[in-house]
Design an enzyme around this catalytic site. Structure first.
Site, PDB file in Angstrom:
ATOM      1  N   ASP A  16     -47.956 -14.997  49.855  1.00  0.00           N
ATOM      2  CA  ASP A  16     -48.369 -16.247  49.256  1.00  0.00           C
ATOM      3  C   ASP A  16     -48.345 -16.192  47.722  1.00  0.00           C
ATOM      4  OD1 ASP A  16     -49.712 -18.778  49.441  1.00  0.00           O
ATOM      5  OD2 ASP A  16     -51.484 -17.722  48.680  1.00  0.00           O
ATOM      6  N   ASP A  85     -40.784  -0.914  55.644  1.00  0.00           N
ATOM      7  CA  ASP A  85     -42.069  -0.492  56.202  1.00  0.00           C
ATOM      8  C   ASP A  85     -42.614   0.546  55.224  1.00  0.00           C
ATOM      9  OD1 ASP A  85     -44.053   0.929  57.428  1.00  0.00           O
ATOM     10  OD2 ASP A  85     -43.027   1.113  59.359  1.00  0.00           O
ATOM     11  N   ASP A 177     -54.939  -8.741  35.407  1.00  0.00           N
ATOM     12  CA  ASP A 177     -56.116  -9.608  35.444  1.00  0.00           C
ATOM     13  C   ASP A 177     -55.586 -10.908  34.859  1.00  0.00           C
ATOM     14  OD1 ASP A 177     -58.322 -11.163  34.618  1.00  0.00           O
ATOM     15  OD2 ASP A 177     -59.601  -9.396  34.630  1.00  0.00           O
ATOM     16  N   HIS A 178     -55.317 -11.895  35.722  1.00  0.00           N
ATOM     17  CA  HIS A 178     -54.554 -13.054  35.234  1.00  0.00           C
ATOM     18  C   HIS A 178     -55.304 -13.821  34.134  1.00  0.00           C
ATOM     19  CE1 HIS A 178     -56.984 -15.305  38.130  1.00  0.00           C
ATOM     20  NE2 HIS A 178     -56.587 -16.420  37.546  1.00  0.00           N
ATOM     21  N   HIS A 240     -62.764 -10.636  35.631  1.00  0.00           N
ATOM     22  CA  HIS A 240     -62.535 -11.711  34.659  1.00  0.00           C
ATOM     23  C   HIS A 240     -63.694 -11.891  33.669  1.00  0.00           C
ATOM     24  CE1 HIS A 240     -59.371 -12.415  37.445  1.00  0.00           C
ATOM     25  NE2 HIS A 240     -60.020 -13.185  38.276  1.00  0.00           N
TER      26      HIS A 240
END
Ligand code: BG6
Length: 476
Positions: A16, A85, A177-178, A240
């Site tokens: 995702d 794998d 760490d966005h 954050h």
């Protein structure tokens, strides 16, 4: 046009995060000329995909960014896929051979970025195989990007670091760490250190307190399983919020190098005041969990969440830094899911010059708007000689924001440049865990009374009481 040469191997290509964030980020880098003909991306995953399947997914995920369809098709020719794998040595050998082939084709000079966007339990399995199966090249650079969480507590972080270090040195590890890729977070250093207005009084002489607010309207969405083992403190504060606090409290680095910046942040995180008693924790930390409301489920009713869960979805805290320059200056931090607004804010409250006059107030707004506002005092217009506060503000326009790099885009680009200024050093992570572990050791002794705030409300009442004790309120 920058000739960045590299092969980026992505573990977790069918996931995702890859579709939502990574492909658009990489495409924007390509579109803006930071990646060009000497670049290839190999996506890997357990799913049996062809290169075409991979390209189809990437095409869909970058659709909103496309301005030139021909250029997009050119970009897609750089995308490849190998099913993999992570426990199978033979698959690493296939990957190695494929990397060597693409290295020849794209002339990437042995430069490799390995991006692991999979469960952290798999980080060591992958990195050890990269080492033992000889995927780490001799001639180019080798960098590892990993997503959070980096461990679950101090001990697991130490263990993870020890294992990663068997294959990669600290200077090769880029922990994402966005928040550190956000425009206004990167701007904190400029605002603080490049304005005489602030630089000399950014300490307990000039500042009354800070407020760091990381509030979200969303609930746990489809991440119940992860979140119920994590909670707000591990999910948002350990990384954050404490990173923001470190940027706000650190001394000016001796230069702009990543080492100098990390060194200053480490000093702050190592000096966080560890509450010694459970009473101290009760007085200064407010945990919350959302309960059902008309339009929303309660946390305990969310999918994959235990029906008697005591996981916190909210935390308000008074954090202190045990350094002389910050003596008496609280850093109030709050984060919460399912509250009444999405707002990511830093509020800096300066001390008043004399009693009865408001202190200056600086807001650094990270989201939903991007910019800042400073309240300054001046005379009431007209005959009056009274003082009142007026705002000086600057907010970026949507047009400007569309031009500025997004968080993942910026961080991947900085990794390509080998710039670690906006990545956390291992010691930052470890000190942050020590702080969090201490809290949990006290919380174990206190049974929380959950749920204690309604979904969609502003959070637990006790969070307001925490500030009321200091005769202040949360800035809205
Ligand atoms: C992530 C957390 O790190 O940050 C999520 O795991 C949270 O729970 C997200 O929703 C918030 O990020 P942003 O950029 O939307 O403020």
């Amino acid at each position: 046009m920058t000739e960045n040469k590299l092969i980026l191997t992505l573990f977790g290509a069918t996931g995702d995060l890859a579709s939502r964030k990574l492909y658009p980020a990489i495409y924007r880098l390509y579109k803006n000329g930071h990646l060009s003909k000497h670049f290839a991306l190999i996506g890997t995953g357990r799913t049996k995909w062809s290169h075409e399947d991979m390209r189809h997914t990437v095409r869909q995920s970058v659709a909103k960014e496309v301005e030139d369809a021909t250029h997009l098709e050119e970009f897609l020719t750089h995308m490849y896929y190998l099913s993999h794998d992570v426990n199978d040595k033979a698959h690493y050998q296939n990957l190695k051979a494929f990397q060597a082939e693409l290295d020849q084709q794209y002339q990437t000079d042995g430069n490799r970025i390995f991006y692991i966007s999979l469960s952290p339990t798999l980080f060591p399995t992958i990195t050890l195989h990269l080492k033992t199966e000889g995927l780490i090249t001799e001639n180019g650079y080798n960098r590892l990007i990993i997503e959070k969480p980096f461990g679950h507590d101090t001990e697991s972080a130490q263990e993870l670091q020890r294992k990663l270090n068997q294959a990669f040195d600290e200077d090769q590890i880029f922990r994402i760490d966005h928040y550190l890729g956000k425009e206004m977070v990167q701007a904190i250093r400029n605002i603080r250190f490049d304005n005489r207005l602030f630089s000399d009084i950014w300490n307990n002489k000039g500042i009354d307190h800070f407020q760091i607010s990381l509030l979200e309207e969303v609930g746990v969405e489809d991440r119940g399983e992860y979140y119920d083992h994590s909670g707000a403190t591990r999910d948002m504060i350990q990384n954050h919020a404490l990173q923001l606090l470190a940027l706000l409290a650190m001394d000016a680095p001796k230069d702009n190098s990543a080492e100098a910046i990390q060194e200053e942040k480490i000093k702050i995180l190592a000096s966080l005041h560890l509450p010694e008693t459970t009473e101290e924790v009760k007085a200064n930390f407010v945990r919350g969990q959302y309960g059902p409301a008309a339009d929303f489920k309660g946390y305990r009713q969310e999918e994959n969440v235990a029906s008697d869960s005591n996981t916190e979805t909210y935390l308000a805290a008074k954090v202190e830094v045990d350094l002389p320059q910050w003596k008496g200056v609280p850093f109030f931090v709050r984060t919460g899911k399912r509250v009444n607004s999405k707002s990511t804010l830093i509020d800096v409250q300066f001390k008043p010059t004399i009693e009865g006059i408001a202190g200056n107030h600086l807001r650094i707004e990270i989201a939903p708007r991007t910019g800042y506002r400073l309240l300054v005092n001046q005379k009431v217009f007209g005959y009056s000689h009274d003082t009142y506060s007026i705002p000086f503000e600057y907010y970026y326009t949507d047009e400007q924001l569309a031009q500025t790099p997004q968080d993942y885009e910026r961080l991947i680009f900085e990794c390509i440049l080998g710039d670690k200024s906006h990545f956390a050093h291992y010691l930052e992570v470890e000190h942050a865990w020590k702080y969090i572990d201490n809290l949990f050791s006290h919380w174990q002794k206190i049974e929380p009374e959950f749920p204690n705030y309604e979904a969609g409300s502003k959070g637990p009442k006790a969070a307001d009481d925490l500030l009321a004790k200091h005769h202040i309120e949360w800035h809205q």
